[in-house]
Each structure stands twice: as structure tokens, then as C-alpha cells.
Write an enzyme that holds these catalytic residues in place. Structure first.
Site, PDB file in Angstrom:
ATOM      1  N   CYS A   1      -4.634  -0.870 -18.070  1.00 23.58           N
ATOM      2  CA  CYS A   1      -4.314   0.022 -16.877  1.00 23.58           C
ATOM      3  C   CYS A   1      -3.321  -0.390 -15.825  1.00 23.58           C
ATOM      4  CB  CYS A   1      -5.480   0.356 -16.180  1.00 23.58           C
ATOM      5  SG  CYS A   1      -6.292  -0.950 -15.528  1.00 23.58           S
TER       6      CYS A   1
ATOM      7  N   HIS B   1       0.873  -1.006   0.064  1.00 20.36           N
ATOM      8  CA  HIS B   1       0.148  -0.066  -0.094  1.00 20.36           C
ATOM      9  C   HIS B   1       0.987   1.255   0.012  1.00 20.36           C
ATOM     10  CE1 HIS B   1      -2.925  -2.794   2.669  1.00 20.36           C
ATOM     11  NE2 HIS B   1      -2.637  -3.063   1.284  1.00 20.36           N
TER      12      HIS B   1
HETATM   13  C1  PEP Z   1      -3.564  -4.525 -12.282  1.00 22.12           C
HETATM   14  O1  PEP Z   1      -4.044  -5.410 -11.574  1.00 22.12           O
HETATM   15  O2  PEP Z   1      -2.907  -4.333 -13.326  1.00 22.12           O
HETATM   16  C2  PEP Z   1      -4.361  -3.352 -11.606  1.00 22.12           C
HETATM   17  C3  PEP Z   1      -4.438  -2.111 -12.354  1.00 22.12           C
HETATM   18  O3  PEP Z   1      -4.982  -3.269 -10.559  1.00 22.12           O
HETATM   19  P1  PEP Z   1      -4.326  -3.175  -9.033  1.00 22.12           P
HETATM   20  O4  PEP Z   1      -2.752  -2.855  -9.365  1.00 22.12           O
HETATM   21  O5  PEP Z   1      -4.861  -2.357  -8.367  1.00 22.12           O
HETATM   22  O6  PEP Z   1      -4.461  -4.617  -8.666  1.00 22.12           O
END
Ligand code: PEP
Ligand code: MG
Length: 755
Positions: free
Chosen positions: A682, A369
Site C-alpha cells: 500500500c 501533509h
Molecule cells: C507507507 O509507509 O508506505 C504507508 C502506506 O503509510 P504512510 O505513507 O501513511 O506512512
């Protein structure tokens, strides 16, 4: 029978005062130390009391003794780890032996004349979690020192450590040249958690107690202060617990455990004992904390380590209550580099963002985090710096080099100069990126690439305009939950979503519903221990099992949209049935709002994150039922390669720029193109220019990334020829190599880096 030394300290609290007076008495430093060991021996009814200190080269040296041969003082030395004294230094915790010569680590030193002594009790002199010496008492008989004796000697050692380091004696006579505080320049190698460079002064997240505050003037008053602070702390935690009634039943258990610790009689009694023995309440907290650290800190068992974290957290809270600051922010110097063992995301937000220039962590992982929040705040962060806390003192100059993943402690002037030059280059590059802010990202052959930003907190919103992002491609709603002390209620959720939509104005925002579980645990939400949390009860799985929580969030999103367009996305969907059920909840909530005469969103797009490999082979079923998808490469890659993204041993082992990873991405892109489904990427890889180059080459037209990635990626897009990149990368996908990074780099250099 030998009288119990307990009477020594408990009966005469004045021992601590006598030590203080001896140290402050003027005269040669050696004479003062000799006096101190004499006082301790007498008070503890021991025939021997010796003080060993660590020399800068690491050896332990006998500095003062009562009872051993005085000629051995400054002669007897032990290598690190040698003998019982070395063992105590190594472990950082006491040794209590009734028959010392039989201990495997015993090392006989004839010059000290110690052979007739059997009973041995030694404790480390700890300062800021770092052992700087060892205090030993010995008796001829096979006496068993009680736990209280050990406790007493630890208190004496704590006071002695503070006085030796902080007092006037520190740099005098024989003590000069000993390793009281780290002074030499050091370079520690760790791991890069959040990009960037910073130069500043160390601010310890848990500062040690100042020497002047160690001894209580008035024990009764101190005891009362401690009791008040403990009951305030307990009341605060009880209140947190009460706030949860009826909300999430399971969360109760976790908070309850925490509350149990706060009310733990053993913990409270240790604190009260330390105060009764003459310490201030603050010193007592530190004292009990270092004992817990010594006991639990070396535990490998993650459960025990977490308990240590609970106690550390409670100790911090208690110190805040004692200082009367409750939850007030700490004053920082203008260029603060925060030093901590590990941090929760809320901890970071308690500091003044404008003054916090960098973050160094002893532990943690890039997916933790704290690291995610540091990236979101654009604060350079290096983690996994072994031994960091022992090697740095408050106000030391430090460098965070989050380009190479290193920390420089007390850097030499040439290192500082070189860093300043690199910071200058970075600033120039940033200025160049800023100039591109309003330039739309088209490749040289005219393909538009939408560059969006990942966000999750209010603070990110200011950055949206600065970066020139076209919108927010991933809003991690769980961040609000992670930084809160208690479950954010409907109004708090809706207010945040509304602020985000207001700040984005007409730019799109994709809200991802709560992605909790895995590495994202909340103190107030059920966190049943799982053997494989990344494969466990997380994200949409939790949402569908606890529909009340998910529905409340959907309701808040719909309310916040106030009739504007709304985009909602579900995390870690692994089966089309999950998506169907989740979508049904959205429909239900829209109908619910309409029934009450509230406006429905002008346009509602509901999408899925592609993070579970299972979906890659069911896109034909999934895509027709989604309005859009977004590829979460952080998770997709962890599941594709079966490598825990939070585990440093395996997280960098497999290259995203490899045929299997890129073929999976190609499959997704093609299926979306064929069905006309909007798709974005993303994961963090979208924010790295070389990786983004490959994504553009594969045909992705929307990339969402941490804010700092937008400038560099835009520069890449503007100078890239997509068709040529497509041909080159497609050819490389046929490679039989495990990684094609070098080949991609060569291609990119030809196609865009050269421009
Ligand atoms: C991912 O898993 O690529 C993502 C964008 O979500 P997080 O990093 O929040 O798990
Ligand atoms: Mg994810």
C-alpha cells in the site's frame, strides 16, 4: 542632542497622510517622490532621506534624495548585494548603524557627497514579502536610532511601497522600468508532490493588504476593531484548549504554547502600536507579520521556524476575524492555482475543491501533509520552489507542471500552447482508463490482481466509484485528526467510519489505526520535540502508550461496523509483542461491545503493516498471529536505506527498484504465500506502473494506491504476462548493480509497454 524622530511619527500621525497627499498630488512623478523624501527627512529630523528602487535588471538606483547631491539621482546605482543598501535588500530587514563607514558592507560613492554622514538607518520597501526598494535616513553625528525609530521608518516604508506600486504613480515617468512587480516569464524548478498538469491564475494563500486599506480613517475605531478581533482570537484558542480537558493531557502543552503566543503582550503591543501610528488593523497585522518573517524567516533552527509558522497562522486567523469571516471559505476564480509558502492539510480543505486546479509551494516535502492531501484530492502540486512568493503576484497566469516538477510564471503563449496539448493527451488517457473501470484486472496469463485505493477523507469517497477500485486497501484514519481543529471525539470518528463503510458498500475497507507522530503532528496532541521523529514516538508506539486514545478509536470502528465485516490494521509495528498487545486491545473492545449487547463485527480481520525491517526477519512469528499484512513501502524503504522520506536531500537517493529493496519484498511475499496470509502493498510505489509491474512479477496480488494510479496500473496488469515478468525480475534480483531500473524498464517494454 538631536531630538528623537519618534516625535515625528508618533506625535504627528499626519506624516503618513502627508506622504499620501504628496503622492496623489498630480504633477511629475519625480517631483512627488522628491517631496516625499523631504517630508520624511523633516519629520524624522534627519539630514538625509533617500529612496532607492530596484531596476528590473536587479540593480538598485537612487530615485530621490533630500540631503545627498541631487545630481546623483538616477546616476548612483548599486549591484545586488553591494553596499549597505544592497545588504538591506539581500537580508530583507533593517540596518541601524551609528557609524556606517565602519561597516564592512559600506561602499563609498563620491558622487553622492555622503562621506560626512555617520548615522545610518535603512529599511526595505517590502511588498508581498518581496523587497522592491530601500528607504534610508542619515545623520552627520554618530547618532543611535532607537528601536522605535526603526519601527516608524518601517511603517513609512510599508505605506510608501504600497502607494508606489498600487497608486497612480506606479508606471509614470522614472518609475517605469523598475521592478515593482515581477512581469517577465519565469520557470522555477522544484519537486513533484502530486502528479498532473494545470494552467490557471495565481491565488495567494496570504494576499497582501490592498493600498486603500492601509491608513486608518479613525484611529480610535481601528484600535477598537483590532482589540475586538484579538479578544475573539484569544477566546477561540482558549476554547480549543478547553475542549481538550481530560482528553489527552499531553496535548495541553502544545496548545498552551500556541495560546501563549496569542496572548503574547509583545505581539499585541506591536499590533496596537502600528494602529496607533495610523495603520488599519489589517495593515498592522501585515506589518508585524513581515517583521517576524524578516527576523525568523532566515533562521535555520527548526524550532524558530516553527514559531514563525505559529505567528503566521495566528496572523491569518486574526485577519479572518477582522474581515468578519471567521472560518468562511475564500472565493476563488474558476481555475485557481494556490500559491503558498507551506500549507497544513486543513488549509487546503478550506478552498473550494471544484475551483482549485493546482498548488505551488515554496517549501514542503513530498511526504508533507499538504502533499498527501493534494494527491488524495488529485490536485497537481509542485513544491520546494525557491523564491516563489517573491516572484508571483495575485492573478498572474501560472502553470503547474507536476510531471517535470516545474512551475511557469506568466508563461509565454508557446509554452501555454504546448501545455494545453499535453493536458489534452492526459485527458484522453484518463478517458481510456475510465473505459477500463469495470474490467477486472487479470494479467494476460490469467492472474488476478486486486487494485485498491488509498483514502483518508470524506472527499475521497466520491472517487471510489469513479476509479473502479475494488475497495479501500488503506484508510489513513489520522487525516481526520490532522484536518480538525480539535481532537475528533467518539461520535465524529464513528460517523466518518460509518460513512466510509456505507460508501464502500460490499467492498472491503482496511482501516489503519492512527499513524501520528513523525511528520504528522497535531496542534493539539503532544509533540515533544524529538531529534529523530521518524524513528521516534509514533504510530502504534503512541497508541500503546496512550491506550485510551487507541481504544476510543477501536470502539468507534466497532460501533461503525454495525455488525458488518471489519478490517483493522496497525501501523509501524516493529515487534511481534506490539502486535500482540494491540490485538488484545481489539479483543477487549469487542468483548466490551458485546457485554453491552452491541453487535460484534460479522467478521473481524486484524493485520499489521510491514514497515519496520525488523519484522521481515520475524515473519515466521508474526504471520500466524495476523489475519493479513500490508507492506508500507514508503516507510519500509526509508528504514531499509536509512534515508528520511521527508528530507529532499536523501529521499530520492536510493532506488526502490534495486536488489536489496526487491529482495526484502520477495521475502515478504514468499513467507505470506507459504502461510496463506493475505498480503497487499500500500505504499505509493504500488501506484506507479513500472514499480507495480515488479510487484506483480514478485507475486503480489493486491495493490493499494492513490486513486490516480489505478487506471495506469490496470492498463499495465491487463497487458502483462506475469510468468514471464516473474522470470525476468527474479533473474534481475541477482544483479550486483545498485539500481536495476533500466533493466526493469527494458523488460517491461518487452512484456507490456510494447502491447
Ligand atoms: C507507507 O509507509 O508506505 C504507508 C502506506 O503509510 P504512510 O505513507 O501513511 O506512512
Ligand atoms: Mg507508513
Amino acid at each position: 542632542m538631536v531630538p528623537s524622530p519618534t516625535a515625528g511619527i508618533r506625535g504627528q500621525r499626519s506624516l503618513l497622510r502627508q506622504i499620501r497627499e504628496a503622492l496623489a498630488s498630480g504633477g511629475p512623478a519625480q517631483a512627488r517622490l522628491d517631496m516625499v523624501v523631504r517630508i520624511i527627512a523633516q519629520s524624522m529630523v534627519a539630514e538625509v532621506c533617500s529612496l532607492y528602487m530596484r531596476r528590473a535588471i536587479g540593480d538598485m538606483e537612487l530615485f530621490a534624495t533630500q540631503g545627498l547631491d541631487p545630481n546623483a539621482v538616477h546616476v548612483t546605482r548599486m549591484k545586488p548585494g553591494e553596499g549597505l543598501v544592497g545588504e538591506i535588500m539581500r537580508l530583507g530587514r533593517p540596518l541601524n548603524l551609528s557609524d556606517a563607514p565602519n561597516h564592512p558592507a559600506f561602499s563609498y560613492r563620491p558622487e553622492t557627497g555622503e562621506d560626512p554622514f555617520h548615522a545610518f538607518m535603512g529599511v526595505p520597501l517590502l511588498r508581498g514579502g518581496r523587497a522592491i526598494g530601500v528607504l534610508v535616513v542619515q545623520n552627520r553625528t554618530e547618532r543611535v536610532y532607537s528601536d522605535d525609530d526603526v519601527e516608524d521608518l518601517q511603517i513609512v516604508a510599508m505605506v510608501l511601497a504600497e502607494m508606489v506600486v498600487g497608486g497612480e504613480i506606479a508606471h509614470a515617468g522614472p518609475l517605469s522600468g523598475i521592478d515593482l512587480v515581477p512581469q517577465k516569464p519565469e520557470r522555477l524548478k522544484g519537486a513533484r508532490f502530486a502528479e498532473g498538469l494545470a494552467l490557471g491564475v495565481a491565488v495567494l494563500h496570504e494576499p497582501p493588504v490592498a493600498p486603500s486599506q492601509l491608513l486608518a480613517e479613525d484611529v480610535g475605531a481601528e484600535d477598537a476593531r483590532l482589540k475586538t478581533a484579538i479578544s475573539e482570537l484569544q477566546a477561540q484558542i482558549d476554547f480549543m484548549l478547553e475542549g481538550q480537558h481530560g482528553l489527552v493531557e499531553a496535548s495541553y502543552e502544545v496548545l498552551e504554547t500556541y495560546r501563549m503566543f496569542a496572548h503574547d503582550r509583545g505581539w499585541n503591543r506591536s499590533l496596537e502600536d502600528a494602529v496607533r501610528n495610523g495603520l488599519t488593523a489589517e495593515a498592522a497585522v501585515e506589518r508585524v507579520r513581515s517583521e517576524h518573517r524578516a527576523r525568523l524567516g532566515q533562521a535555520r533552527d527548526p524550532y524558530l521556524r516553527e514559531r514563525l509558522h505559529d505567528f503566521e497562522d495566528l496572523a491569518d486567523r486574526l485577519l479572518r476575524h477582522l474581515s468578519g469571516e471567521g472560518g468562511k471559505k475564500r472565493e476563488l476564480p474558476d481555475n485557481a492555482i494556490l500559491i503558498a509558502r507551506n500549507l497544513g492539510p486543513a488549509d487546503l480543505l478550506e478552498y473550494d475543491r471544484t475551483k482549485l486546479k493546482g498548488l505551488l509551494l515554496e517549501e514542503g516535502s513530498a511526504a508533507s501533509h499538504a502533499a498527501i492531501v493534494a494527491r488524495a484530492l488529485d490536485i497537481p502540486c509542485v513544491g520546494r520552489l525557491a523564491g516563489l512568493r517573491d516572484r508571483v503576484s495575485e492573478n498572474d497566469p501560472v502553470i503547474v507542471d507536476a510531471e517535470t516538477g516545474e512551475a511557469y510564471l506568466r508563461p509565454r503563449p508557446d509554452v501555454i500552447k504546448a501545455l494545453q496539448a499535453r493536458i489534452e493527451v492526459r485527458l484522453q488517457r484518463r478517458a481510456e482508463f475510465a473505459k477500463l473501470r469495470d474490467t477486472p484486472a487479470f494479467t494476460r496469463d490469467g492472474a488476478k490482481v486486486s487494485l485498491l485505493m488509498n483514502a483518508g477523507l470524506d472527499v475521497d469517497l466520491d472517487i471510489l466509484d469513479e476509479t473502479g477500485a475494488e475497495g479501500i486497501g488503506l484508510f489513513r484514519t489520522e487525516f481526520q485528526f490532522m484536518v480538525a481543529e480539535e481532537m475528533p471525539r467518539f461520535n465524529a470518528q464513528a460517523a466518518l467510519y460509518e460513512r466510509v463503510m456505507d460508501a464502500a458498500r460490499d467492498r472491503p475497507v482496511t482501516f489503519r489505526t492512527l499513524d501520528l507522530g513523525g511528520d504528522k503532528v497535531l496542534p493539539y496532541l503532544e509533540a515533544e520535540r524529538e531529534d529523530n521523529p521518524a524513528l521516534g514516538w509514533r504510530a502504534i508506539r503512541m497508541g500503546l502508550d496512550r491506550p485510551a486514545l487507541l481504544r476510543l478509536q477501536l470502539r468507534a470502528l466497532i460501533a461503525a461496523s454495525k455488525g458488518r465485516a471489519l478490517k483493522i490494521m496497525f501501523p509501524l509495528v516493529a515487534s511481534v509483542d506490539e502486535f500482540r498487545s494491540a490485538r488484545a486491545l481489539v479483543d477487549h473492545e469487542v468483548a466490551w461491545a458485546q457485554k453491552r449487547g452491541r453487535p460484534a463485527p460479522a467478521r473481524l480481520d486484524v493485520g499489521a503493516m510491514i514497515e519496520a525491517p525488523s519484522l521481515v526477519w520475524h515473519l515466521d512469528a508474526l504471520l500466524p498471529m495476523t489475519d493479513f499484512v500490508s507492506v508500507g513501502t514508503n516507510d519500509l524503504m526509508q528504514y531499509l536505506f536509512a534515508a528520511d522520506r521527508g528530507n529532499p536531500r536523501v529521499s530520492d537517493r536510493y532506488d526502490f527498484l534495486s536488489p536489496p529493496a526487491l529482495r526484502a519484498l520477495e521475502t515478504i511475499q514468499k513467507a505470506c504465500a507459504e502461510t496463506g496470509t493475505p498480503v497487499s502493498v500500500c505504499g505509493e510505489m504500488a501506484g506507479r506502473p513500472l514499480e507495480a509491474f515488479v510487484l506483480v512479477a514478485l507475486g503480489f496480488e493486491a495493490l493499494s494506491m492513490p486513486p490516480a494510479g489505478i487506471g495506469p496500473v490496470k492498463q499495465m496488469v491487463l497487458s502483462c504476462d506475469r510468468e514471464a515478468a516473474h522470470r525476468g525480475v527474479t533473474a534481475l534480483l541477482r544483479s550486483t548493480a545498485g539500481s536495476i531500473r533500466n533493466e526493469v524498464e527494458t523488460l517491461a517494454r518487452k512484456l507490456y509497454l510494447a502491447n
